[in-house]
Write a protein that holds these residues in place. Sequence first.
Motif, mmCIF file in Angstrom:
data_model
loop_
_atom_site.group_PDB
_atom_site.id
_atom_site.type_symbol
_atom_site.label_atom_id
_atom_site.label_comp_id
_atom_site.label_asym_id
_atom_site.label_seq_id
_atom_site.Cartn_x
_atom_site.Cartn_y
_atom_site.Cartn_z
ATOM 1 N N ALA A 174 0.829 -1.211 0.000
ATOM 2 C CA ALA A 174 0.000 0.000 0.000
ATOM 3 C C ALA A 174 0.860 1.256 0.000
ATOM 4 N N ALA A 175 1.960 1.227 0.758
ATOM 5 C CA ALA A 175 2.851 2.396 0.808
ATOM 6 C C ALA A 175 3.530 2.639 -0.526
ATOM 7 N N GLN A 176 3.845 1.565 -1.251
ATOM 8 C CA GLN A 176 4.451 1.729 -2.570
ATOM 9 C C GLN A 176 3.437 2.192 -3.605
ATOM 10 N N ALA A 177 2.209 1.692 -3.479
ATOM 11 C CA ALA A 177 1.174 2.069 -4.451
ATOM 12 C C ALA A 177 0.711 3.504 -4.259
ATOM 13 N N TYR A 178 0.624 3.932 -3.021
ATOM 14 C CA TYR A 178 0.178 5.299 -2.710
ATOM 15 C C TYR A 178 1.184 5.939 -1.757
ATOM 16 N N PRO A 179 2.308 6.435 -2.296
ATOM 17 C CA PRO A 179 3.346 7.007 -1.424
ATOM 18 C C PRO A 179 2.850 8.249 -0.699
ATOM 19 N N LEU A 180 3.206 8.335 0.555
ATOM 20 C CA LEU A 180 2.810 9.465 1.392
ATOM 21 C C LEU A 180 3.987 10.417 1.528
ATOM 22 N N ALA A 181 3.727 11.699 1.336
ATOM 23 C CA ALA A 181 4.794 12.687 1.456
ATOM 24 C C ALA A 181 5.352 12.703 2.870
ATOM 25 N N THR A 182 6.670 12.866 2.979
ATOM 26 C CA THR A 182 7.289 12.929 4.299
ATOM 27 C C THR A 182 6.963 14.264 4.964
ATOM 28 N N LYS A 183 7.207 14.319 6.274
ATOM 29 C CA LYS A 183 6.941 15.560 7.006
ATOM 30 C C LYS A 183 7.806 16.700 6.483
ATOM 31 N N LEU A 184 9.070 16.406 6.144
ATOM 32 C CA LEU A 184 9.960 17.449 5.626
ATOM 33 C C LEU A 184 9.449 17.989 4.300
ATOM 34 N N GLU A 185 9.029 17.092 3.413
ATOM 35 C CA GLU A 185 8.500 17.529 2.109
ATOM 36 C C GLU A 185 7.239 18.374 2.296
ATOM 37 N N THR A 186 6.382 17.954 3.218
ATOM 38 C CA THR A 186 5.155 18.705 3.455
ATOM 39 C C THR A 186 5.448 20.077 4.038
ATOM 40 N N ASP A 187 6.383 20.154 4.992
ATOM 41 C CA ASP A 187 6.725 21.443 5.598
ATOM 42 C C ASP A 187 7.295 22.414 4.564
ATOM 43 N N ILE A 188 8.148 21.911 3.677
ATOM 44 C CA ILE A 188 8.724 22.773 2.635
ATOM 45 C C ILE A 188 7.634 23.283 1.697
ATOM 46 N N ALA A 189 6.717 22.394 1.316
ATOM 47 C CA ALA A 189 5.632 22.795 0.415
ATOM 48 C C ALA A 189 4.714 23.820 1.081
ATOM 49 N N ILE A 190 4.432 23.618 2.380
ATOM 50 C CA ILE A 190 3.567 24.565 3.093
ATOM 51 C C ILE A 190 4.231 25.936 3.186
ATOM 52 N N GLN A 191 5.529 25.981 3.485
ATOM 53 C CA GLN A 191 6.229 27.264 3.576
ATOM 54 C C GLN A 191 6.243 27.968 2.225
ATOM 55 N N ARG A 192 6.383 27.208 1.162
ATOM 56 C CA ARG A 192 6.348 27.802 -0.179
ATOM 57 C C ARG A 192 4.982 28.415 -0.463
ATOM 58 N N ASP A 193 3.928 27.692 -0.111
ATOM 59 C CA ASP A 193 2.580 28.213 -0.365
ATOM 60 C C ASP A 193 2.238 29.382 0.564
ATOM 61 N N LEU A 194 2.790 29.370 1.780
ATOM 62 C CA LEU A 194 2.539 30.495 2.689
ATOM 63 C C LEU A 194 3.111 31.793 2.141
ATOM 64 N N ARG A 195 4.267 31.705 1.522
ATOM 65 C CA ARG A 195 4.852 32.912 0.928
ATOM 66 C C ARG A 195 3.983 33.432 -0.212
ATOM 67 N N ARG A 196 3.332 32.522 -0.925
ATOM 68 C CA ARG A 196 2.457 32.955 -2.017
ATOM 69 C C ARG A 196 1.173 33.605 -1.490
ATOM 70 N N LEU A 197 0.722 33.163 -0.323
ATOM 71 C CA LEU A 197 -0.503 33.740 0.230
ATOM 72 C C LEU A 197 -0.332 35.214 0.572
ATOM 73 N N GLY A 198 0.825 35.554 1.125
ATOM 74 C CA GLY A 198 1.053 36.944 1.522
ATOM 75 C C GLY A 198 1.723 37.025 2.870
ATOM 76 N N ASP A 199 2.288 38.189 3.166
ATOM 77 C CA ASP A 199 2.999 38.435 4.410
ATOM 78 C C ASP A 199 2.272 39.519 5.178
ATOM 79 N N SER A 200 1.680 39.164 6.304
ATOM 80 C CA SER A 200 0.905 40.130 7.082
ATOM 81 C C SER A 200 1.797 41.187 7.725
ATOM 82 N N HIS A 201 3.087 40.921 7.820
ATOM 83 C CA HIS A 201 4.009 41.888 8.415
ATOM 84 C C HIS A 201 4.543 42.889 7.388
#
Length: 480
Positions: A263-290
Motif C-alpha cells: 500500500a505504501a508503494q502504491a500510494y506514497p505518502l509525502a514525508t513531514k519534511l516535504e510537506t513542511d517545505i511545500a507549506i512554507q512555499r505556499d505560505l509565501r504565495r498567500l502573503g505576508d501580514s508583516h
Amino acid sequence: MNLVLLVARDELRLMRRNRVAVVAFCLLVLLALVAAFVSWSHQRGIAEQRARFQAHATEAFDAQPNRHPHRVVHYGHFIFRPLGPLAAFDPGVDAFTGSSMFLEGHRQNSANFGDVRQSSLLVRFGQLTPAFVLQVIAPLLLIFLGYGVVARERQQGTLRQLLVQGVSARQLIGGKLLALGAVAILIGLPGMIGFLLIAGQPGALAGPMALIAGGYAAYLALWSVLVILASALVPRSRDALLALIALWAVVVILLPRVAPDVAAQAYPLATKLETDIAIQRDLRRLGDSHNPDDPFFAAFKQKVLRQYGVTRVEDLPVNYKGLLGMEGEKLTSGLFDEYASRSFATQAAQSGLMDSFGIASPTLALRRLSMAAAGTDLNGHRRFLEQAEAYRYDLVQRLNKLQADAVTYADDTAQDAGADQRKRVSAQNWQAMPMFAFKPASAGDLTRAAMPGLWMLLVWLLIAVLALIPTARRLERGRK
C-alpha cells in the motif's frame, strides 16, 4: 444417539487423551487470560498517565500571568488523546500514531510520542492483547489439534469401516467439525471473558461489542472448517499439517506484513519534511501580514477601513493587529487543512488497498472489523486530529479576537516604558478558555465502519463450508 454427536464425542475423547494437546490448550487459555489482564492494566496505566499529563498541561496554561494575548498564542497548549474502553482489547494503530499534540498559532503539528518510538521493536510484531492471541495463536492451536481428525481415519483404515457401517461422509465430517468447533469455543472463551471485563468500563457500546464478538466467532469457525477441509482432502496427516501451517504462515503472518508495504508503494505518502517545505512555499504565495506593501493584506486593510467607515487604522474601534492576526490564521489554517486532507486521502487509499487484501487473508478482514469497532483504526486517529485542529483554530482565534477587543492599537504599537504593561490583559481570560473534549464516534459510526470486515469474513466462511460438500462426496466415492 445421533451419529454426528457420537463422532464428535469420540473425537473429543481422543483429544482429551492427547496430553500434548491438553497442555497446549491449557497454555493458550492461560495466555489469553494473561493477555487480557496485561492489556487492561497497560491501557489503564496509559489512560491515567494521559489524564495526569492533560491536567498538568491545563494547569500550566491557566497559570500564565497577565500578558499580551498574542504571546499566549505562541505559548501554545498540549492536548492528549483519550483511549476508548475497547482499546485494551484491540489497541489498533494507537502505538504507531502518537498520543499528544502541541497546539500553537500559525502551525498545525502532528501527533507525537507513539509507543513504537519509545519501546522495543517487538511492538511492531504485535502487542500481547486478547485480539492478538485470538487472531494469531488460536488458529495455530486449532491446526495442531485438528489436522489429523479425518486423515488419521484414512491412514488407520477406520474411515472405510465407518462408511461401510452406515456413517455417511457428511455425518463424519459434521461430527469432526462439531468436535473442533467445541474446542474453538473453549479457546475463544477466555478471550471473550477478558473482552467483556474490558468492555464493562464506562462508555462501552453494545453494538460494536457484539460485532467484535461475532467477528471473532466467525474467524474461529472459519479456521475450524479449514482444518477439517485440509484433513479430509490430504491423504496423510503429515501433509495436512504442513499444508495448514503453510496456509497459517501466509494468511496470518506474511500477508498482514506485506500488505502495508504494498500500500505504501502504491500510494506514497509525502514525508513531514516535504510537506513542511511545500507549506512554507505556499505560505509565501498567500502573503505576508508583516509587510505593509503586500498586495493581499493591503487589500484586506482597505476592506476593513471601508467596513468601519474610517481612513486610518488608528481610528478603528478595534485593534487592527488583532484583526490582522485573525485573517492570517484563517488563511494559514485553510492551507493546513488542504494539506491534511491530501494526506488523509492518501492514507485512506492505502487503507482501502490493505482492506482489499482481506480477500486473500481473513486475518486482515478480522483486523479491519476489530479495530473499526473498537474505534482504534485510522479513522479513529483522524477523528482526533480533526477535533484537535478545530479546537486549536478556535483557541487561537479567541485569543486574536481578545487582542482586537481588549488591547488598543495605540498601546499595541507604543514603545514607551509603560507600554508593555498596558497591552497585557488579565489571566482570567485564558483561564476561561474552553478545555479540549474529545468526542468519540457513535455506535452507529463504529458499526458501519466494521461491517465490511464482517461481510468479508462471512463470505470466507460460506465458501469454506460449501467446499466441504464436494469433499464429503469424494470421501463417499472412496468407499466404493
